[in-house]
Structures are given as C-alpha cells and as structure tokens.
Design a protein around this motif. Structure first.
Motif, PDB file in Angstrom:
ATOM      1  N   SER A 135       0.816  -1.212   0.000  1.00  0.00           N
ATOM      2  CA  SER A 135       0.000   0.000   0.000  1.00  0.00           C
ATOM      3  C   SER A 135       0.856   1.272   0.000  1.00  0.00           C
ATOM      4  O   SER A 135       2.052   1.235   0.282  1.00  0.00           O
ATOM      5  N   ARG A 136       0.211   2.368  -0.350  1.00  0.00           N
ATOM      6  CA  ARG A 136       0.836   3.703  -0.327  1.00  0.00           C
ATOM      7  C   ARG A 136       2.081   3.776  -1.216  1.00  0.00           C
ATOM      8  O   ARG A 136       3.152   4.185  -0.800  1.00  0.00           O
ATOM      9  N   ASN A 137       1.916   3.329  -2.453  1.00  0.00           N
ATOM     10  CA  ASN A 137       2.965   3.446  -3.448  1.00  0.00           C
ATOM     11  C   ASN A 137       2.346   3.947  -4.747  1.00  0.00           C
ATOM     12  O   ASN A 137       1.282   4.591  -4.721  1.00  0.00           O
ATOM     13  N   ASN A 138       2.983   3.678  -5.857  1.00  0.00           N
ATOM     14  CA  ASN A 138       2.468   4.101  -7.156  1.00  0.00           C
ATOM     15  C   ASN A 138       2.398   2.929  -8.125  1.00  0.00           C
ATOM     16  O   ASN A 138       2.710   3.069  -9.307  1.00  0.00           O
ATOM     17  N   PHE A 139       1.997   1.771  -7.604  1.00  0.00           N
ATOM     18  CA  PHE A 139       1.842   0.613  -8.475  1.00  0.00           C
ATOM     19  C   PHE A 139       0.640   0.823  -9.397  1.00  0.00           C
ATOM     20  O   PHE A 139      -0.389   1.362  -8.974  1.00  0.00           O
ATOM     21  N   TYR A 140       0.779   0.394 -10.638  1.00  0.00           N
ATOM     22  CA  TYR A 140      -0.285   0.570 -11.619  1.00  0.00           C
ATOM     23  C   TYR A 140      -0.491  -0.727 -12.389  1.00  0.00           C
ATOM     24  O   TYR A 140       0.228  -1.710 -12.188  1.00  0.00           O
ATOM     25  N   GLY A 141      -1.496  -0.724 -13.270  1.00  0.00           N
ATOM     26  CA  GLY A 141      -1.808  -1.938 -14.024  1.00  0.00           C
ATOM     27  C   GLY A 141      -2.840  -2.789 -13.302  1.00  0.00           C
ATOM     28  O   GLY A 141      -3.421  -2.380 -12.293  1.00  0.00           O
ATOM     29  N   GLU A 142      -3.064  -3.984 -13.798  1.00  0.00           N
ATOM     30  CA  GLU A 142      -4.074  -4.882 -13.256  1.00  0.00           C
ATOM     31  C   GLU A 142      -3.449  -5.931 -12.338  1.00  0.00           C
ATOM     32  O   GLU A 142      -2.229  -6.127 -12.333  1.00  0.00           O
ATOM     33  N   LEU A 143      -4.296  -6.590 -11.571  1.00  0.00           N
ATOM     34  CA  LEU A 143      -3.831  -7.660 -10.692  1.00  0.00           C
ATOM     35  C   LEU A 143      -3.569  -8.909 -11.524  1.00  0.00           C
ATOM     36  O   LEU A 143      -4.463  -9.379 -12.243  1.00  0.00           O
ATOM     37  N   PRO A 144      -2.366  -9.493 -11.478  1.00  0.00           N
ATOM     38  CA  PRO A 144      -2.093 -10.708 -12.260  1.00  0.00           C
ATOM     39  C   PRO A 144      -2.863 -11.908 -11.707  1.00  0.00           C
ATOM     40  O   PRO A 144      -2.998 -12.074 -10.484  1.00  0.00           O
ATOM     41  N   ASN A 145      -3.374 -12.732 -12.604  1.00  0.00           N
ATOM     42  CA  ASN A 145      -4.161 -13.903 -12.199  1.00  0.00           C
ATOM     43  C   ASN A 145      -3.371 -14.857 -11.322  1.00  0.00           C
ATOM     44  O   ASN A 145      -3.947 -15.606 -10.518  1.00  0.00           O
ATOM     45  N   GLU A 146      -2.049 -14.842 -11.456  1.00  0.00           N
ATOM     46  CA  GLU A 146      -1.209 -15.777 -10.703  1.00  0.00           C
ATOM     47  C   GLU A 146      -1.276 -15.566  -9.194  1.00  0.00           C
ATOM     48  O   GLU A 146      -0.882 -16.444  -8.416  1.00  0.00           O
ATOM     49  N   LEU A 147      -1.793 -14.414  -8.758  1.00  0.00           N
ATOM     50  CA  LEU A 147      -1.927 -14.184  -7.315  1.00  0.00           C
ATOM     51  C   LEU A 147      -2.897 -15.167  -6.676  1.00  0.00           C
ATOM     52  O   LEU A 147      -2.898 -15.339  -5.449  1.00  0.00           O
ATOM     53  N   ILE A 148      -3.711 -15.818  -7.490  1.00  0.00           N
ATOM     54  CA  ILE A 148      -4.666 -16.793  -6.971  1.00  0.00           C
ATOM     55  C   ILE A 148      -3.955 -17.920  -6.221  1.00  0.00           C
ATOM     56  O   ILE A 148      -4.545 -18.593  -5.371  1.00  0.00           O
ATOM     57  N   ARG A 149      -2.671 -18.118  -6.515  1.00  0.00           N
ATOM     58  CA  ARG A 149      -1.923 -19.210  -5.876  1.00  0.00           C
ATOM     59  C   ARG A 149      -1.520 -18.902  -4.439  1.00  0.00           C
ATOM     60  O   ARG A 149      -1.020 -19.781  -3.735  1.00  0.00           O
ATOM     61  N   LEU A 150      -1.735 -17.672  -3.999  1.00  0.00           N
ATOM     62  CA  LEU A 150      -1.347 -17.295  -2.627  1.00  0.00           C
ATOM     63  C   LEU A 150      -2.439 -17.724  -1.644  1.00  0.00           C
ATOM     64  O   LEU A 150      -3.096 -16.908  -0.999  1.00  0.00           O
ATOM     65  N   SER A 151      -2.612 -19.007  -1.518  1.00  0.00           N
ATOM     66  CA  SER A 151      -3.748 -19.569  -0.772  1.00  0.00           C
ATOM     67  C   SER A 151      -3.651 -19.378   0.735  1.00  0.00           C
ATOM     68  O   SER A 151      -4.634 -19.561   1.449  1.00  0.00           O
ATOM     69  N   ARG A 152      -2.460 -19.021   1.229  1.00  0.00           N
ATOM     70  CA  ARG A 152      -2.305 -18.855   2.680  1.00  0.00           C
ATOM     71  C   ARG A 152      -2.545 -17.405   3.133  1.00  0.00           C
ATOM     72  O   ARG A 152      -2.477 -17.118   4.325  1.00  0.00           O
ATOM     73  N   LEU A 153      -2.821 -16.517   2.203  1.00  0.00           N
ATOM     74  CA  LEU A 153      -2.925 -15.091   2.537  1.00  0.00           C
ATOM     75  C   LEU A 153      -3.968 -14.818   3.617  1.00  0.00           C
ATOM     76  O   LEU A 153      -5.112 -15.272   3.540  1.00  0.00           O
ATOM     77  N   ARG A 154      -3.545 -14.044   4.606  1.00  0.00           N
ATOM     78  CA  ARG A 154      -4.466 -13.526   5.613  1.00  0.00           C
ATOM     79  C   ARG A 154      -4.645 -12.021   5.484  1.00  0.00           C
ATOM     80  O   ARG A 154      -5.658 -11.481   5.894  1.00  0.00           O
ATOM     81  N   VAL A 155      -3.634 -11.359   4.927  1.00  0.00           N
ATOM     82  CA  VAL A 155      -3.687  -9.907   4.730  1.00  0.00           C
ATOM     83  C   VAL A 155      -3.311  -9.594   3.290  1.00  0.00           C
ATOM     84  O   VAL A 155      -2.244 -10.013   2.821  1.00  0.00           O
ATOM     85  N   LEU A 156      -4.186  -8.878   2.586  1.00  0.00           N
ATOM     86  CA  LEU A 156      -3.888  -8.381   1.247  1.00  0.00           C
ATOM     87  C   LEU A 156      -4.203  -6.892   1.238  1.00  0.00           C
ATOM     88  O   LEU A 156      -5.368  -6.491   1.239  1.00  0.00           O
ATOM     89  N   SER A 157      -3.150  -6.079   1.262  1.00  0.00           N
ATOM     90  CA  SER A 157      -3.311  -4.632   1.361  1.00  0.00           C
ATOM     91  C   SER A 157      -2.589  -3.962   0.198  1.00  0.00           C
ATOM     92  O   SER A 157      -1.364  -3.855   0.187  1.00  0.00           O
ATOM     93  N   LEU A 158      -3.379  -3.509  -0.779  1.00  0.00           N
ATOM     94  CA  LEU A 158      -2.829  -2.872  -1.980  1.00  0.00           C
ATOM     95  C   LEU A 158      -3.401  -1.464  -2.150  1.00  0.00           C
ATOM     96  O   LEU A 158      -3.364  -0.905  -3.244  1.00  0.00           O
ATOM     97  N   GLY A 159      -3.909  -0.901  -1.078  1.00  0.00           N
ATOM     98  CA  GLY A 159      -4.568   0.397  -1.147  1.00  0.00           C
ATOM     99  C   GLY A 159      -3.611   1.551  -1.421  1.00  0.00           C
ATOM    100  O   GLY A 159      -2.399   1.457  -1.224  1.00  0.00           O
ATOM    101  N   ILE A 160      -4.196   2.662  -1.887  1.00  0.00           N
ATOM    102  CA  ILE A 160      -3.487   3.909  -2.177  1.00  0.00           C
ATOM    103  C   ILE A 160      -2.372   3.664  -3.180  1.00  0.00           C
ATOM    104  O   ILE A 160      -1.187   3.848  -2.926  1.00  0.00           O
TER     105      ILE A 160
END
Length: 395
Positions: free
Chosen positions: A83-108
């Motif tokens: 979060s709080r950066n300048n990332f752009y573009g779309e979310l890659p489908n490969e993130l679906i493999r992160l099955s253990r995720l408890r926190v996903l914070s990509l805001g701002i």
C-alpha cells in the motif's frame, strides 16, 4: 520440477524488483541483492520453521511499477502489504496461488481493471484492502467465500452495480468500507444481520431503498454508520437509538422523511450526528443535552419546526452546530454562546428572533464562522464579539 524453496522465493522477489521503475529512496535497489539472504531484505519476513517468505511489507516507499505474475510463487506468503505506493496496471491472475494469505493490502496506488472473481479463493483472508485505486466494474459475488474476512475495504474507486447480497454471508466482518464509488441498487439487508460489524461506510454512492426497521438488535457493536450522499428514503428507524456504541451517525444528503427519533438522546457515545439535507419534520427531540461527547451536530436543510432546545448548551465539546435552513423559531438559547469549543455556529435562514446576549463574544473564543443571516434578530451587535478573535466569517 523441483519443489519450491527459498530460491524460488528470491526469484519471485527479484522479478518484482525488475518491474520497479521508480525507487526514490533506493530501498530495493540497494538492499535487495542476490548476494545476501532474502530473509534479510528490507520488508521481507521469513518463517522460522521452513525459512520461506511469509510476509512482504513494502508499503509507503514511493515505489512505481507493476505487479509481476511471479509474485504468485511466494507459496508460503501470509501477508502482502504494498500500500501507499504508485503501483499501476491490473492484478495478475497468478496471485490466486497465494492460498495462505491472511492480509492483502494494496490500497493507495494506481491499480486498475476489474476486481477478479478469483479473490473469493482467499479463504484464509482476514484483511482485504484495495482502497484508493482506479478499479472499475462490479464487486464479485465470490467474496462470500472469504468466510474469515474481517475488513473489506474498497473505498475511493470507481466500482458500480449493486453491493452483492452475498456479503451477508461474511459472518466475521467487522468493517465494510465501500464509500466514494458509483454503487447503486438497494442496501443488502443481510448486511444488517452480521453481529460482528463495527463500521459500515457507504457514503457517496447512489444506493436506494430504506433502512430495516429493526436495525440494531444484531448490531450491538456498531460504532460507525455512514450512509451520507445516497438516494435512501423512508423514515429513520427509531431502533437506531439502541445502537448504544455509535460514535458516528451520518445519514445526510438523502431523502429521509419523518421525525428525528425520540430515543436519539440515548446515543451518549455519539461524536458526530449528521442528518442535514433531508426531508425531516417535527422538532428537535428532547434528550439531545445528554449527548455530551458530541462535537458535530448537523441538522440544517430540513423542515424542522419549534425552538432550539436550551439543553444544547450542555454540549461542552461541541465544535459545529448547523441548524440553518429550517423553520425553527424563538430566541437563540443564551447557553449556546457559552460553548467555548464552538468553531462554527450556523443558524441562518430560519425565523429566529430576539437579541443577542451582550456577553456572547466572551464565551465563543474559538469561533471561526457565525451565520445568523436571514432571521429576525434585532438590537445591536454586541461589542464583545471582538473577543472572538478567530472569527473569519461574519455575514
């Protein structure tokens, strides 16, 4: 293929580094080096048992770039905070493999595209934030599969369509933050059955319909209800007075009608009460003097009648009192001019009469805006007004 290990984690993070086109503090450029252990890199946390990357926190570093598909190879990742950066573009489908995720914070950031339906596969997720980006499209109904979700934050995007009814299945939700989008349709009534809810923020959308009559029996922990700037109608449910932990209640700029519920004086934890810009009728009910924690009271632009209750003078923490553009009558209670915390007193466009107290300026030491125009007050302007040294608006 060889089983993934710390080397594959390092490769995934180096792929991310390669996609960074802006690193103003040279954090990644200087620290993320193949000559040192990935577990020693800035923002990287490894588990003690398997020595695999379990958390990545590169928030607030001013980074510019895109999210590479290789990030989905961090198979032990439980927390991802970019979060709080300048990332752009779309979310890659490969993130679906992160099955253990408890926190996903990509805001701002500046991410765009649709919110993919595969986010529903994150069944361990507790915190999900894509706030302050440029996402479009609809909220996928698949969110109902994130059964452990506690925080759902998509505010400040360009999402449209209805809020999925399936949101009512998220029985562990504490925060729903969907304000400042382009959502429409009716409020999903199942949302008001989630007993764990503490925050509902849906301001600045185009939501319609009415509030359920029995809104509070299952929402005893609710502290924040913000439905301002929508197209809601009907009466304000009297049962709202049973949400005893409410600190912020914003129903402004809708089409609510009827009276202000009598029991609102029981909401003693209230800090903000915004009911302005509706079609409310009747009087300001008794009991408002009990709201001693109140800092902002906005009732302007309704059809309220009667006099201003003297008990409002009990609100010694009040900073904003906006009652103008109603049909209030009578004199202004002298007690109000003794609230030293008042910054804005807006009583214009009513039918108030009488004279201002001579000592009014001595009590209003923090007053910045005073609006009394379009009333029937008479007499002289008290010389003590010169003591309100912060006053900048005096029409």
């Amino acid at each position: 293929m060889a089983a993934p290990n710390i080397t594959s984690d390092q490769s995934a993070l180096l792929s991310l580094k390669a996609k960074i086109t802006g690193d103003p503090h040279e954090i990644l450029a200087s620290n993320w080096s193949a000559t040192s252990s990935v577990c020693d890199w800035r923002g990287v946390t490894c588990g003690s048992r398997h020595r695999r990357v379990t958390a990545l926190n590169i928030s607030n570093l001013g980074l510019t770039g895109t999210i590479p598909p290789q990030l989905g190879n961090l198979s032990f990742l439980m927390s991802l905070d970019m979060s709080r950066n300048n990332f752009y573009g779309e979310l890659p489908n490969e993130l679906i493999r992160l099955s253990r995720l408890r926190v996903l914070s990509l805001g701002i950031n500046m991410l765009s595209g649709n919110i993919p339906s595969w986010v529903g596969s994150f069944q361990q997720l507790r915190q999900f934030s894509l706030k302050n980006n440029s996402f479009t499209g609809f909220i996928p109904p698949s969110i109902s599969n994130m059964s452990k979700l506690e925080t759902f934050n998509l505010q400040f995007n360009s999402l449209q369509g209805a809020i999925p009814m399936e949101i009512g299945k998220l029985k562990k939700l504490k925060q729903i933050l969907l304000d400042f989008n382009q959502l429409s349709g009716f409020l999903p009534l199942g949302m008001f059955n989630i007993s764990s809810l503490e925050v509902i923020a849906l301001q600045n959308n185009s939501l319609s319909g009415s509030l359920p009559s029995s809104i509070c029996p299952r929402l005893q922990g609710l502290t924040w209800l913000d439905l301002g700037f929508n197209k809601l109608s009907g009466v304000i449910p009297p049962s709202l007075s049973e949400c005893s932990k409410l600190q912020v209640l914003r129903l402004f700029a809708n089409n609510f009608s009827g009276v202000i519920p009598e029991g609102f004086g029981n909401l003693t934890a209230l800090v903000e009460l915004f009911l302005r810009d509706n079609n409310l009728i009747g009087v300001i009910p008794e009991g408002f003097g009990n709201l001693t924690a109140l800092k902002r009271l906005h009732l302007r632009r309704n059809n309220l009648i009667g006099s201003i209750p003297q008990e409002l003078g009990n609100l010694k923490l009040l900073e904003e009192l906006l009652l103008g553009f109603n049909s209030l009558t009578g004199s202004i209670p002298a007690q109000i001019f003794n609230i030293s915390t008042l910054q804005v007193l807006a009583l214009s466009n009513s039918t108030l009469f009488g004279r201002l107290p001579r000592s009014m300026g001595y009590g209003l030491i923090n007053l910045e805006g005073l609006y009394l125009n379009m009333n029937e007050c008479d007499g002289v302007i008290p010389a003590s007004i010169s003591n309100a040294s912060k006053l900048t608006v005096w029409p």
